[in-house]
Design an enzyme around this catalytic site. Structure first.
Site, PDB file in Angstrom:
ATOM      1  N   ASP A  16     -40.682  43.593 -36.289  1.00  0.00           N
ATOM      2  CA  ASP A  16     -42.015  44.063 -36.688  1.00  0.00           C
ATOM      3  C   ASP A  16     -43.093  43.222 -36.010  1.00  0.00           C
ATOM      4  O   ASP A  16     -44.083  42.816 -36.624  1.00  0.00           O
ATOM      5  CB  ASP A  16     -42.178  44.027 -38.219  1.00  0.00           C
ATOM      6  CG  ASP A  16     -43.431  44.798 -38.652  1.00  0.00           C
ATOM      7  OD1 ASP A  16     -43.890  45.638 -37.869  1.00  0.00           O
ATOM      8  OD2 ASP A  16     -43.946  44.541 -39.752  1.00  0.00           O
TER       9      ASP A  16
ATOM     10  N   LEU B 239     -46.717  45.995 -28.440  1.00  0.00           N
ATOM     11  CA  LEU B 239     -46.965  45.268 -27.195  1.00  0.00           C
ATOM     12  C   LEU B 239     -48.457  45.226 -26.881  1.00  0.00           C
ATOM     13  O   LEU B 239     -48.880  44.563 -25.962  1.00  0.00           O
ATOM     14  CB  LEU B 239     -46.190  45.915 -26.050  1.00  0.00           C
ATOM     15  CG  LEU B 239     -44.684  46.031 -26.328  1.00  0.00           C
ATOM     16  CD1 LEU B 239     -43.990  46.809 -25.218  1.00  0.00           C
ATOM     17  CD2 LEU B 239     -44.048  44.658 -26.474  1.00  0.00           C
ATOM     18  N   ARG B 240     -49.215  45.990 -27.635  1.00  0.00           N
ATOM     19  CA  ARG B 240     -50.686  45.977 -27.601  1.00  0.00           C
ATOM     20  C   ARG B 240     -51.310  46.593 -26.361  1.00  0.00           C
ATOM     21  O   ARG B 240     -52.527  46.610 -26.233  1.00  0.00           O
ATOM     22  CB  ARG B 240     -51.228  44.554 -27.787  1.00  0.00           C
ATOM     23  CG  ARG B 240     -50.876  43.937 -29.134  1.00  0.00           C
ATOM     24  CD  ARG B 240     -51.328  44.778 -30.296  1.00  0.00           C
ATOM     25  NE  ARG B 240     -51.402  44.032 -31.551  1.00  0.00           N
ATOM     26  CZ  ARG B 240     -51.708  44.578 -32.710  1.00  0.00           C
ATOM     27  NH1 ARG B 240     -51.930  45.882 -32.798  1.00  0.00           N
ATOM     28  NH2 ARG B 240     -51.768  43.853 -33.801  1.00  0.00           N
TER      29      ARG B 240
END
Lengths: 316, 424
Positions: B306, B64-65
């Site tokens: 992924d 999700l960064r």
């Protein structure tokens, strides 16, 4: 899959790799190069084919020799030449490849000669430039060095004109060699029936046989009855560690000596893309011997590069 | 709010449902499937005629960064993408900046996700501090803060003694250890499968042995320690046989495959297309066939997206310099359906791989439509084809190897806790 170096009508738009180029284009380059060989012997070593064009040698990786041959080739075609050593300027200041390329496009360059340490860099640049710009790959990572491959087959054709009846051995560090890949594709495309690679397993890519070559690990076996011996350069940093035990052992097993060369045909020629490590990959006596065609290779290199540039400019 | 989903083709592997039913939702939960509960009055009715109604998808690997890489993606953008893909629960690896190795960070992430109220986020805590492979983390504290397992993301533990101790410690408390099998020295600097294409293109290869060697070590330590292990994103055919054997021996091992690897091989790299630079690398046709078969026979438990949003600049460089990864949240369902169609897998079995099986790996009560379960539901049109285009993707990561392809399976509604959080 569409080959990005060919235009929709099948003409050469960029020279990025030998792979996928049809035989007639390779022959066109070699035949054109033949006509340029004599230019160097004239008093005025110039033809006007690229007059008014600007060729940019963009070298993201150092190489004096290749850059010089491209520069001479472009100048003999009357082009204006700009040399950029990018790794010492823009890139070190954080500029991306595309920034660099965009700046050169804005300066109305017509042809880019690109060298880069990453495989595929020339393809990447060719994807980015407009249709009026030609890109020539002057060596990208381990992938391709197509003009070197072409000048090598030009040399082979010069000394052994019947390509359909040849055995060629490529010796040394195939794993890291862009030259070897280009040579293999050029030779197989031009119909050479048997291309061998000779190296320890540590210096060969996995599945190298899929490139259409026969694999040998023993020099004497691999050189038996070959017509052409192409030696590859071995970089010093590969000498130690896990790839090779030592320079001495490499020379013992894979260095080209007269004794090993005697397994080849008596009239076999010896080639090397340079610069040579004498006493590591090749014995001085062989490098300077009468079977060696290493210096003519360099001379032909200019004619081949002139041919490529003039064909690309003509197709634009 | 009471919701009636009527006339849908309900697929719920856990309860053996694979037929047309109505679903009644009350107080955020599934009140009934089939027959209306007494005095049920719907506030909203969704007509699911011609649509499949299944449990909300569960994704085992979505980056999700946040925190740290907001220029690549934000929690909000990616959770919007998740619900557009029908995903109502996802696990995120700990390779953020800072790394998820502190309970406070985990709590913050959970809190932010809860506020957005789009998809349930289940963080995986770092197995070792800073993912450095030296010091094991405070797993109990992290679990209390909301971690459902412990992972090294893509960073291998080089010191096998640390790996052994980490698995031993996790086994003490029954935590699952999530590992990607890749021997770091063999994979060093590699960007593609060490095969035919890497040889041709002159790319540094990652041999299949890098995976099998690491997998052998993990399985051996799992046997020794009794740890529960989840192997993330297998890529080699030989690995399937190893996992199959380990399962037969009774090891507590599960594994997943990325949806990308079910459809792509090393050949798809073409002329150095950086969108096909993935981790693990795309491997041979034979490997792909083995992954497809392994997922079909259940050796591979689940498919994951992924999801790895990568900014454009990180892909606009030569292949070897590009960042590995592709966006995937919105493609998990259609790519799984494509695998099922092409391999004659029943829809119910395909749905299992992206709902019930991953939920069970995560150890969460999700991935089914039982009465009184949270009403996390995905409603999709299995026949609707849509073209994968950057602008059609809600994720901030616009890079996908499938751009330009038309895929069947479009999500029409996503419900989280009985609320419609996505509608198309």
């Amino acid at each position: 899959m569409h080959n990005p170096q060919l235009s929709d009508d099948g003409k050469l738009k960029h020279l990025l790799s030998i792979e996928g180029l049809p035989r007639n284009i390779l022959n066109q380059i070699l035949d054109t190069a033949e006509s340029f060989v004599g230019v160097a012997e004239r008093e005025v070593k110039k033809v006007p084919l690229l007059r008014g064009k600007t060729v940019c040698n963009i070298f993201f990786e150092n190489s004096t020799r290749t850059r010089t041959t491209f520069e001479i080739a472009a100048k003999r075609l009357s082009a204006d030449v700009i040399n950029l050593n990018v790794n010492t300027s823009s890139q070190s200041k954080g500029e991306t490849i595309l920034d660099t390329i965009d700046n050169l496009i804005a300066m109305h360059a017509d042809m880019f000669v690109v060298r880069h340490a990453q495989s595929g860099a020339a393809h990447f640049i060719a994807r980015h430039v407009g249709p009026h710009i030609n890109v020539i790959n002057a060596g990208d990572g381990r992938h391709a060095h197509p003009t070197q491959g072409l000048l090598d087959v030009f040399t082979v054709r010069h000394y052994k004109p019947d390509m359909h009846n040849l055995r060629v051995a490529i010796v040394g560090d195939v794993l890291h060699s862009r030259v070897a890949r280009s040579e293999i594709h050029a030779l197989t495309t031009l119909g050479v029936p048997e291309v061998r690679v000779i190296a320890p397993k540590t210096l060969l890519p996995q599945h190298v046989e899929k490139l259409g070559v026969h694999v040998y690990h023993d020099m004497r076996e691999g050189l038996k009855d070959v017509d052409v011996v192409m030696m590859l350069r071995l970089q010093n940093e590969r000498m130690n560690g896990a790839l090779l035990p030592s320079a001495q052992e490499y020379f013992k097993c894979y260095g080209l000596t007269q004794e090993k060369l005697d397994y080849a045909k008596p009239d076999a020629i010896v080639m090397h893309p340079g610069p040579m490590n004498r006493g590591v990959e090749i014995d001085s006596a062989v490098a300077d011997g009468n079977q060696s065609v290493i210096l003519p290779q360099v001379t032909y290199g200019i004619a081949v590069r002139m041919a490529v540039m003039s064909i690309l400019a003509g197709n634009s | 709010m009471n919701i009636l989903i009527k006339n849908g083709h309900v697929i719920d592997p856990k309860n053996g449902l694979d037929a047309k039913h109505d679903i009644y939702i009350a107080n955020h939960k599934i009140a009934s499937v089939g027959k209306a509960p007494d005095s049920f009055i719907a506030d909203q009715t969704i007509d699911a005629t011609g649509l499949v109604v299944c449990p909300g998808l569960v994704d085992l690997s979505a980056r999700l960064r946040e925190p740290g890489f907001e220029y690549k993606a934000t929690l909000e953008s990616e959770l919007q993408a998740a619900v557009a893909g029908g995903i109502t629960s996802l696990a995120c690896p700990p390779d953020t900046d800072p790394v998820l190795d502190e309970p406070g960070l985990v709590e913050m992430l959970k809190h932010r996700a809860k506020q957005l109220n789009l998809t349930n986020v289940y963080p995986l805590g770092a197995l070792t501090s800073q993912l450095a492979g030296k010091q094991i983390t405070e797993m109990c504290e992290l679990a209390e803060a909301g971690c459902v397992g412990f992972s090294q993301a893509d960073t291998a533990i080089i010191d096998t003694q640390v790996l052994w101790r980490a698995m031993q410690y996790a086994a003490t408390f029954g935590f699952t250890v999530w590992l990607r099998a890749e021997e770091p020295f063999m994979a060093k600097d590699g960007v593609a499968h060490d095969g035919e294409i890497a040889a041709r293109l002159g790319l540094k290869g990652i041999p299949a042995a890098a995976e099998t060697l690491a997998l052998a070590a993990i399985l051996s330590i799992a046997k020794e320690t009794g740890a529960k292990v989840h192997i993330c994103r297998l890529s080699c055919g030989e690995s399937i046989a190893m996992v199959r054997e380990a399962k037969k021996q009774g090891l507590q091992v599960t594994c997943d495959v990325s949806a990308n690897h079910l459809h792509l091989t090393e050949h798809d790299i073409g002329f150095f297309d950086a969108y096909f630079h993935l981790k693990p690398p795309l491997r041979s046709q034979r490997d792909k066939d083995a992954l497809i078969a392994g997922l079909k026979d259940g050796t591979i438990d689940a498919t994951c997206s992924d999801h790895t949003p990568v900014d454009d600049d990180a892909k606009l460089v030569p292949f070897g310099e590009s960042e590995a990864g592709a966006t995937g949240l919105e493609l998990l369902l259609p790519l799984t359906l494509k695998w099922a169609t092409e391999n004659k897998v029943k829809l119910v079995d395909a749905i299992t791989r992206i709902t019930l099986a991953p939920a069970s790996i995560l150890g969460i009560d999700s991935g089914h439509l039982s009465v009184n379960a949270n009403a996390d539901i995905c409603i999709f049109d299995p026949e609707q084809y849509w073209k994968i285009e950057s602008k059609a993707l809600l994720s901030q990561g616009k890079n996908s190897p499938f751009l330009g392809l038309e895929l069947a399976g479009k999500v029409r509604y996503t419900l989280l806790n009985g609320q419609v959080v996505y509608q198309n």
